[in-house]
Design a protein around this motif. Structure first.
Motif, PDB file in Angstrom:
ATOM      1  N   VAL A 119       0.873  -1.179   0.000  1.00 59.83           N
ATOM      2  CA  VAL A 119       0.000   0.000   0.000  1.00 59.83           C
ATOM      3  C   VAL A 119       0.908   1.227   0.000  1.00 59.83           C
ATOM      4  N   ASN A 120       0.386   2.341  -0.523  1.00 57.10           N
ATOM      5  CA  ASN A 120       1.156   3.582  -0.505  1.00 57.10           C
ATOM      6  C   ASN A 120       0.478   4.567   0.440  1.00 57.10           C
ATOM      7  N   PRO A 121       0.960   4.632   1.692  1.00 61.33           N
ATOM      8  CA  PRO A 121       0.254   5.459   2.685  1.00 61.33           C
ATOM      9  C   PRO A 121       0.326   6.953   2.401  1.00 61.33           C
ATOM     10  N   GLY A 122       1.268   7.360   1.547  1.00 59.09           N
ATOM     11  CA  GLY A 122       1.423   8.796   1.279  1.00 59.09           C
ATOM     12  C   GLY A 122       0.674   9.269   0.046  1.00 59.09           C
ATOM     13  N   ALA A 123      -0.024   8.346  -0.637  1.00 59.80           N
ATOM     14  CA  ALA A 123      -0.705   8.728  -1.875  1.00 59.80           C
ATOM     15  C   ALA A 123      -1.791   9.760  -1.599  1.00 59.80           C
ATOM     16  N   VAL A 124      -1.913  10.721  -2.493  1.00 63.91           N
ATOM     17  CA  VAL A 124      -2.946  11.762  -2.371  1.00 63.91           C
ATOM     18  C   VAL A 124      -3.893  11.634  -3.558  1.00 63.91           C
ATOM     19  N   PRO A 125      -5.203  11.409  -3.317  1.00 66.02           N
ATOM     20  CA  PRO A 125      -5.868  11.226  -2.031  1.00 66.02           C
ATOM     21  C   PRO A 125      -5.592   9.858  -1.404  1.00 66.02           C
ATOM     22  N   MET A 126      -5.815   9.785  -0.087  1.00 64.78           N
ATOM     23  CA  MET A 126      -5.491   8.579   0.674  1.00 64.78           C
ATOM     24  C   MET A 126      -6.597   7.511   0.595  1.00 64.78           C
ATOM     25  N   GLU A 127      -7.859   7.975   0.506  1.00 60.67           N
ATOM     26  CA  GLU A 127      -8.985   7.032   0.587  1.00 60.67           C
ATOM     27  C   GLU A 127      -8.902   5.868  -0.410  1.00 60.67           C
ATOM     28  N   PRO A 128      -8.604   6.130  -1.694  1.00 60.93           N
ATOM     29  CA  PRO A 128      -8.558   5.011  -2.643  1.00 60.93           C
ATOM     30  C   PRO A 128      -7.543   3.933  -2.239  1.00 60.93           C
ATOM     31  N   GLN A 129      -6.447   4.343  -1.596  1.00 56.04           N
ATOM     32  CA  GLN A 129      -5.456   3.369  -1.132  1.00 56.04           C
ATOM     33  C   GLN A 129      -6.060   2.472  -0.065  1.00 56.04           C
ATOM     34  N   ILE A 130      -6.842   3.081   0.802  1.00 57.00           N
ATOM     35  CA  ILE A 130      -7.473   2.317   1.889  1.00 57.00           C
ATOM     36  C   ILE A 130      -8.503   1.347   1.319  1.00 57.00           C
ATOM     37  N   TYR A 131      -9.336   1.834   0.370  1.00 54.36           N
ATOM     38  CA  TYR A 131     -10.328   0.946  -0.262  1.00 54.36           C
ATOM     39  C   TYR A 131      -9.631  -0.265  -0.874  1.00 54.36           C
ATOM     40  N   LYS A 132      -8.535   0.018  -1.572  1.00 61.55           N
ATOM     41  CA  LYS A 132      -7.832  -1.066  -2.277  1.00 61.55           C
ATOM     42  C   LYS A 132      -7.209  -2.038  -1.280  1.00 61.55           C
ATOM     43  N   LEU A 133      -6.617  -1.508  -0.213  1.00 60.41           N
ATOM     44  CA  LEU A 133      -5.991  -2.379   0.783  1.00 60.41           C
ATOM     45  C   LEU A 133      -7.039  -3.303   1.418  1.00 60.41           C
ATOM     46  N   LEU A 134      -8.223  -2.766   1.683  1.00 58.77           N
ATOM     47  CA  LEU A 134      -9.279  -3.601   2.269  1.00 58.77           C
ATOM     48  C   LEU A 134      -9.666  -4.723   1.307  1.00 58.77           C
ATOM     49  N   LYS A 135      -9.668  -4.408  -0.002  1.00 59.26           N
ATOM     50  CA  LYS A 135      -9.949  -5.449  -1.001  1.00 59.26           C
ATOM     51  C   LYS A 135      -8.873  -6.538  -0.951  1.00 59.26           C
ATOM     52  N   LYS A 136      -7.642  -6.108  -0.773  1.00 54.44           N
ATOM     53  CA  LYS A 136      -6.529  -7.066  -0.733  1.00 54.44           C
ATOM     54  C   LYS A 136      -6.634  -7.973   0.495  1.00 54.44           C
ATOM     55  N   ILE A 137      -7.014  -7.378   1.597  1.00 59.01           N
ATOM     56  CA  ILE A 137      -7.153  -8.174   2.824  1.00 59.01           C
ATOM     57  C   ILE A 137      -8.289  -9.185   2.654  1.00 59.01           C
ATOM     58  N   GLU A 138      -9.392  -8.695   2.073  1.00 59.86           N
ATOM     59  CA  GLU A 138     -10.547  -9.560   1.814  1.00 59.86           C
ATOM     60  C   GLU A 138     -10.149 -10.708   0.876  1.00 59.86           C
ATOM     61  N   ALA A 139      -9.214 -10.409  -0.056  1.00 63.15           N
ATOM     62  CA  ALA A 139      -8.790 -11.415  -1.040  1.00 63.15           C
ATOM     63  C   ALA A 139      -7.789 -12.407  -0.453  1.00 63.15           C
TER      64      ALA A 139
END
Lengths: 225, 303
Positions: free
Chosen positions: B172-192
């Protein structure tokens, strides 16, 4: 429409080597809109070829050059010029070039432009790719914005880590499509559904996109619904 | 430090991982020498997969070399160069070689590397690769077709023998702007099925804290990425070219003096590790050639 760009004249001359009597065909539709194969560009090409010592036997700009029957009909109207022709130079997308080849069995055809992508026109001179014709439309899951066409990696599960300030790492001039999808989904009240469905269709079905594509159907007869 | 990602996660200890890159060439001895600095200090050593789209020897072979040397490899796999057939095949091959810690990434785009004219594949992305690996662990593959004889849809073919067992990671890239899409994607990865997560380089503990707060409780360890700064030039390059990475000016200034550079770098990064430690479950060291200084950084950070 199909976006197109002009080929370099040197490349065109190289292709036409050994062919002296050239018939130029444009396209009244997409190539006219892209200013690559309209009346003006066909006339410019005629001038350039003549300056390079070629003979231009004729020119034509069919309404829609990828329509084989219409294009053949337009060329039949210039039968004599066509008979004196060594080769066709077609200023339209690749489908137009092959549409000409379809009706002109005994003469070589050459492309004068490069086909780029399936596009929308925002305004004159502003043409953007929006569809990759993947044969299995997914935009309904992405607030009406296609990640296949607008994310270089064609990802279905959200952005990579490469966007910066909402811009794409691959081309920083362009918006990251995921920022656009989330922005639009927020406006349309679809954010929750988008986040839930994002990628739920599983890996993309590329079998549906096997080439060459073919669509054969029974045409509706005129006057009948 | 437990060896192997599964053991490290199960131990509940603060996890340390490292990273090496195979060379553009067929001699991997130097890569193994660099990895030696991690011996006894890390749970796993990532071997990058044609990183930055610059052609080089494969991650799988690099992993095998580390394994032969008794070091714990983490196989990085990107989706840029192989379709689902080749990716699944390589996952099986890795398991056959005893390489079962796998980091799944989408991968850098082709045009950013040294073969910009290559055809990018991206048949899968990080999430669908994680799902594919999960499915293999359940004993079936991604096969999906219509049986010509029965007309029935086949959804997954059974694997021969006992299924592979992987410990899957993601990024994940915690510094990406905006941050929200990174969080959405990380949750998908965890779910996967991701079981650990390594982050892009972090230099700003406050920003990282914000990220961790917005992410909230997740069931997998987050390992903060530490890219070791070697010079002011490198830091400036990263600021200009790596999305979401902002090296603060004071860190760049610390590296100005060539004489003290190495010592300062060790000191700065040890401090960074210490600052990040209370917020996360591990650190992922990316020293980009300065592997020899990693033990000193870890020592100074008290790890």
């Amino acid at each position: 429409m199909i976006a197109s760009s002009k080929k370099a004249f040197e490349e065109i001359l190289r292709m036409l080597e050994g062919h002296e009597r050239i018939f130029i065909i444009g396209c009244g539709d997409c190539a006219t809109q892209c200013q690559t194969g309209g009346e003006v560009e066909v006339e410019e090409m005629k001038q350039q070829l003549e300056d390079a010592g070629k003979t231009v036997t004729g020119t034509a700009v069919p309404d829609v050059t990828c329509n084989v029957l219409d294009t053949a009909r337009v060329l039949r109207q210039q039968k004599e010029a066509v008979e004196q022709t060594d080769a066709f130079l077609v200023l339209s997308c690749g489908t137009g070039v092959q549409s000409v080849a379809d009706s002109q069995e005994s003469k070589p055809v050459f492309p004068g432009v490069n086909s780029l992508f399936s596009a929308i026109t925002k305004r004159k001179g502003q043409v953007y790719e929006r569809c990759v014709c993947c044969s299995d439309c997914v935009v309904g899951d992405y607030a009406g914005i296609c990640p296949m066409a607008r994310c270089p990696k064609g990802q279905l599960h959200g952005p990579c880590g490469g966007y910066d300030e909402g811009k794409c790492e691959v081309n920083p001039e362009q918006d990251c499509v995921w920022a656009l999808i989330i922005e639009r989904a927020t406006k349309t009240g679809q954010l929750e559904q988008v986040l839930e469905h994002m990628g739920s269709q599983g890996a993309k079905n590329w079998q549906a996109d096997t080439h060459p594509g073919e669509l054969v159907f029974e045409p509706r007869r005129a006057g009948k619904l | 430090m437990p060896v192997g990602m599964r053991e490290a996660i199960d131990s509940g200890q603060f996890i340390i991982t490292g990273e090496v890159a195979p060379p553009k060439g067929c001699h991997l001895e130097h890569m193994v020498e660099e990895a030696e600095f991690y011996r006894g200090r890390v749970a796993g050593i990532n071997v990058t997969d044609i990183q930055s789209s610059v052609m080089r020897a494969s991650s799988l072979v690099g992993c095998l070399k580390l394994k032969e040397a008794g070091l714990p490899p983490v196989l990085q796999m990107v989706c840029r160069d192989r379709n689902r057939l080749a990716l699944q095949s390589e996952l099986l091959s890795a398991c056959a070689l005893g390489i079962t810690d796998v980091l799944c990434l989408t991968g850098d785009y082709t045009t950013l590397g040294d073969h910009p004219q290559a055809k990018p594949v991206f048949d899968l992305d990080s999430v669908s690769l994680l799902k594919a690996a999960r499915r293999l662990m359940e004993g079936r593959d991604m096969a999906y077709y219509k049986n010509a004889r029965t007309g029935e849809i086949v959804d997954g073919e059974a694997l021969d023998g006992a299924p592979p067992s992987f410990c899957l990671g993601c990024v994940v890239n915690p510094g990406a702007v905006p941050m929200e899409p990174q969080i959405y994607k990380l949750l998908k990865k965890i779910e996967a099925g991701a079981e650990f997560c390594q982050t892009q380089a972090v230099y700003d503990p406050a920003l990282f804290e914000e990220f961790m707060t917005r992410l909230g409780d997740v069931p997998i360890p987050i390992l903060a990425g530490i890219v070791v700064l070697k010079s002011p030039m490198m830091a400036k390059y990263m600021n200009a070219n790596v999305a979401g990475v902002k090296v603060p000016d004071w860190m760049i200034a610390e590296l100005e003096d060539k004489e003290t550079r190495v010592a300062k770098s060790i000191e700065m990064h040890a401090k960074l590790v210490q600052d990040l430690k209370p917020m996360c479950q591990g650190v992922h060291m990316m020293p980009l050639g300065w592997d020899k200084h990693v033990p000193a950084i870890l020592d100074l950070a008290g790890l």
